[in-house]
Each structure stands twice: as C-alpha cells, then as structure tokens.
Scaffold this motif. Structure first.
Motif, PDB file in Angstrom:
ATOM      1  N   ASP A  55      80.471  66.681  72.398  1.00 30.26           N
ATOM      2  CA  ASP A  55      78.932  66.828  72.715  1.00 30.26           C
ATOM      3  C   ASP A  55      78.811  66.579  74.209  1.00 30.26           C
ATOM      4  N   LEU A  84      76.142  72.248  62.562  1.00 30.45           N
ATOM      5  CA  LEU A  84      75.554  71.715  61.189  1.00 30.45           C
ATOM      6  C   LEU A  84      76.059  72.840  60.169  1.00 30.45           C
ATOM      7  N   ASP A 121      69.371  72.412  69.475  1.00 30.68           N
ATOM      8  CA  ASP A 121      70.211  72.873  70.189  1.00 30.68           C
ATOM      9  C   ASP A 121      71.041  74.000  69.228  1.00 30.68           C
ATOM     10  N   GLU A 169      74.116  74.753  69.645  1.00 34.33           N
ATOM     11  CA  GLU A 169      75.617  74.283  69.391  1.00 34.33           C
ATOM     12  C   GLU A 169      75.495  73.576  68.185  1.00 34.33           C
ATOM     13  N   ASP A 170      74.433  72.361  68.207  1.00 37.57           N
ATOM     14  CA  ASP A 170      74.288  71.535  66.994  1.00 37.57           C
ATOM     15  C   ASP A 170      73.915  72.299  65.863  1.00 37.57           C
ATOM     16  N   LYS A 181      72.798  63.215  63.055  1.00 40.55           N
ATOM     17  CA  LYS A 181      72.943  63.449  64.362  1.00 40.55           C
ATOM     18  C   LYS A 181      72.746  64.958  64.924  1.00 40.55           C
ATOM     19  N   LEU A 182      73.170  65.805  64.049  1.00 40.04           N
ATOM     20  CA  LEU A 182      72.875  67.016  64.271  1.00 40.04           C
ATOM     21  C   LEU A 182      71.567  67.715  64.116  1.00 40.04           C
ATOM     22  N   CYS A 230      76.853  62.029  60.605  1.00 37.31           N
ATOM     23  CA  CYS A 230      77.103  63.327  61.300  1.00 37.31           C
ATOM     24  C   CYS A 230      75.941  64.482  61.170  1.00 37.31           C
TER      25      CYS A 230
END
Length: 445
Positions: free
Chosen positions: A196, A322, A315, A317-318, A306-307, A303
């Motif tokens: 990250d 996910l 984001d 990328e997140d 958090k994503l 996890c």
C-alpha cells in the motif's frame, strides 16, 4: 641518495628546505638533504637519512605530538562467524533453486528437498517464507501452488513438533516460541502495508511530475522564460575539479533533455506497474492461504474493511484488490454467521459500482462481484493455474479433436460442446455447467 638530481660542476643542492618531508614530526624535519657537495655531476646527497629513519614503524609507535593517542575501547571490533553466515546463505540459495523448479508434478519431491536443507532456526524459516512470498507475488498464476507449499510445511512442522525460538525475544534465556503460521501472518501484514505504501509513493511521484509539467506549460503559455534545466549530478562538478586534459562537459541538447525526460516518465510508470502487480499478487496469495486454512476469517474481514475504508474518495487500486479478494474467497466467507458483514460489503460495493469518479473498468469489476454473489459465487470461467504435463496433453488432444470435428460437414444443433463422444444432436444439450466455488455455507472456524 634521496636529494634532488645534481648537475654540472657543483652537484646537487642539499634539499634541507625544498625536499624536507613536511609530514614528519618537527624534531625530524630539519635533518634531510645532507648531500649536495659532491661534484662530478653526481646526484646530490643523502636526502635526509633522519627524515625517514622511522618509516614503516607501526602508527602507535610513532612519536608525533600532533596525533592523538590511540585508546582501546570496550566495544572493539569482533570478527563475525563466517561459517554460520556461509551456511545460512547456502541454505537460502538452495531454497531458491528448489522453488524455481516447483511444478504440480514435482511438488512432493521438492517438498522433501526443502526439508532436507535443514530448517532448524527462525532465521532460516523467515528467509524461506520471504522467498515463497516473493515467488507468489511475482508469479500470481502459481499462487495456489505456493500456498499449498506453505500448508504442507506447516503441517509437517506441527506433526513433528518442530518449534522455533524468536530471535527478537527480550528474554534470551526463555525466548518466545514462534510457529510457521505466526511468521507467515507477520509476513502477510508486512507485505500488505508495504504494498500500500509503495503504491501511494508511486502515485505521489506521478502526480508531482504531472503538476510540474502543467506548471511548465502554463509558463510557456504566459510567455515567461523557462527555468534552466536541472543538470545531472555528475555534471555539477566545477570546471576546476576536472582532470587535466579532460574537456569540460557539454550542455545537453534539447533532444537529449527530451529523451532523459521520457526515460524518467517510463521509470516512474514502471515502478507503478511493479507496485500494483505486487499488491494484487499479495491479495491473491492471501486469499489462497485462507482457502488452505492458513489464515483466519477475522484476518480476511480486516483486509476487506481496510480496502473499503474510504467510501467518499475510493482508491482504484483498493477497489481492484477488493474485487480480486472477494472473487477468490467470497464463497468461503459468505455463510450464515457472517451474513450481516457480507450484506454490508455488498451494499458498499453497489455504491462503488455507481460511483462516477471510478473508471468504467473498476465499476464493471464491482458489478461482476455482485453478480457472482447472486449466483452463489460461481465464476464465469475458471482461472487457469499450473497444470500437470498429463493434463496439458489431454487438453491438447481434446482441442485437436474439437478442431477435427469442426472442420467436417456442419452438424445439426451446433455441436462441438461435448468433450467426449459424438456431437450432441439437440441444440438444447449444452453438456456441462459452470465451474468454480460453490456457495459459501461452511464456517472454517
């Protein structure tokens, strides 16, 4: 002698001043250059016998008042045990060579070879897990195979009662005992946070470059003079420091500056691609480890949360990570006990699928995840992983057979979907269904 060359009639001049050794102690500086009276064109005198009388003696024995006295400290230099260091390096190189040869067919044989290398220290275990992570993150297609290797090693250590002493334990007499799973969990968390951070750093670098480019374009539009381009570090050397006979560096031409700028852009984009690839590979590997019961459901929910932590400014990328994670483990997480969590995740993903700040690619990813859940987490097509050689041969024969049937006269009903026997005669016969994970009704814990 060490005096200057003598010449002509008078011979050399005694070098007491010009040729005195200025680096010697004061009591030894005036004794040089005794020769110089000899004629006959010979070289001048002895050049200071006393000036070099102590040359070659240890530094600690030289009587130089300008130098501080040497003091022996308690924290003196100790030579490392290279035997243990070389043995550990040899083990890690052996692990790397074995993992490079890992295939589904050679799995059992190479597992035994890894154990034969000798994993009896925590340092060796950490190095092996680090190499497994590097392989899984750079080769995500083989993530399932490396997760299987982790599960097999953990089971073997538990069965044989192998324990490792934590080298970071504060109590060296009674150190903390760590297990394979504990080291693996720490590595998962480390890679998750590091990935990250690497992506955020790469994004900031790209944003700064775009901002600088926009500012330069604005100056050009306003007619302002462009600032002098920054010189490379090796070109900032003053002209006085240049070696004798070396030509001064020429300023770069506009073509060279443009090439250097394009190279920097390419390097920044490459760093971003590498960071994204490692992050997605880590997410997939974490999912495969969970499927092998190496990680708990609580870690998976952590996890996912958090994503999903930034609903206002998601984001991309997140979001991609996910969707990749839920596509891998959604069937195992979506059971009755976790239904409230999964419903909340689905509502958030539904909002992401309608968020116009995301690209259409990421919105479609979210829609695919919701569609998978509505169909019991059945994938549209199974992702291809590593295969055994026998399976590859069977696939090749099946493909050749299908091509041979397709090359003949057309058959009623379309045909060609059944893998064995003659083509189906009815158009409604589709021969087979979806493959993939079924609905998650099992609680692993």
């Amino acid at each position: 002698g060490n005096g200057p060359p003598g010449g002509g009639r008078g011979g050399g001049r005694g070098g007491a001043q010009k040729w005195a050794h200025t680096g010697m102690p004061p009591d030894q500086q005036g004794e040089g250059g005794r020769g110089g009276r000899g004629g006959g064109g010979g070289r001048g005198g002895g050049g200071g016998a006393g000036g070099f009388r102590n040359y070659g003696a240890p530094v600690s024995n030289r009587a130089d008042p300008r130098l501080p006295q040497l003091v022996k400290t308690a924290n003196n230099f100790l030579a490392i045990d290279k035997t243990a260091w070389d043995a550990e390096t040899k083990k890690q190189k052996g692990f790397k060579g074995i993992l490079n040869k890992l295939t589904p067919e050679s799995f059992e044989k190479l597992l035994e070879k890894i154990l034969e290398e000798g994993i009896d220290e925590a340092q060796t275990l950490m190095g092996l897990i680090g190499q497994l992570f590097d392989k899984a993150l750079t080769e995500p297609t083989f993530a399932e195979l490396y997760a299987t290797m982790c599960a097999a090693l953990s089971d073997r250590f538990l069965a044989e009662g192998v324990e490792f002493k934590d080298p970071a334990s504060p109590d060296l007499e009674n150190p903390t005992v760590i297990t394979f799973k504990r080291v693996l969990l720490s590595k998962c968390q480390e890679e998750f946070e590091k990935g990250d951070g690497a992506i955020k750093a790469a994004e900031k670098e790209l944003a700064d470059a775009a901002e600088a480019k926009a500012a330069a374009a604005a100056r050009v539009a306003a007619g302002e003079p462009e600032p002098e381009p920054e010189q490379e570090p090796e070109q900032e050397k003053p002209a006085d420091d240049a070696e004798e006979g070396e030509a001064p560096a020429k300023p770069k031409t506009p073509e060279e500056l443009d090439l250097a700028e394009r190279r920097k852009v390419h390097e920044r984009e490459e760093r971003m691609r590498v960071a994204r690839r490692r992050m997605l590979g880590n997410i997939r590997f974490i999912g495969e480890l969970f499927k092998k019961q190496m990680l708990s459901e609580r870690i998976m929910h952590t996890c996912i949360q958090k994503l999903l932590s930034d609903p206002e400014k998601p984001d991309e990328e997140d979001v991609e990570a996910l969707c990749k994670l839920l596509s891998t483990i959604g069937g195992q997480l979506d059971h009755q006990k976790a239904k409230s969590h999964m419903d909340a995740y689905a509502n958030r993903i539904l909002g992401l699928s309608k968020n116009q700040t995301l690209s259409s690619r990421h919105r479609f990813m979210c829609q695919d995840v919701l569609e998978m859940r509505s169909k019991g987490w059945r994938m549209r097509r199974k992702e291809e992983g590593p295969k055994k050689i026998g399976d590859v041969h069977k696939d090749a024969q099946r493909e050749a057979s299908n091509q041979a049937r397709g090359g003949g006269p057309p058959v009623r009903g379309g045909g060609g979907r059944d893998e064995r026997g003659p083509p189906p005669q009815r158009s409604g016969d589709r021969g087979g269904g979806f493959s993939g994970a079924g609905p998650g009704g099992r609680d692993d814990r």
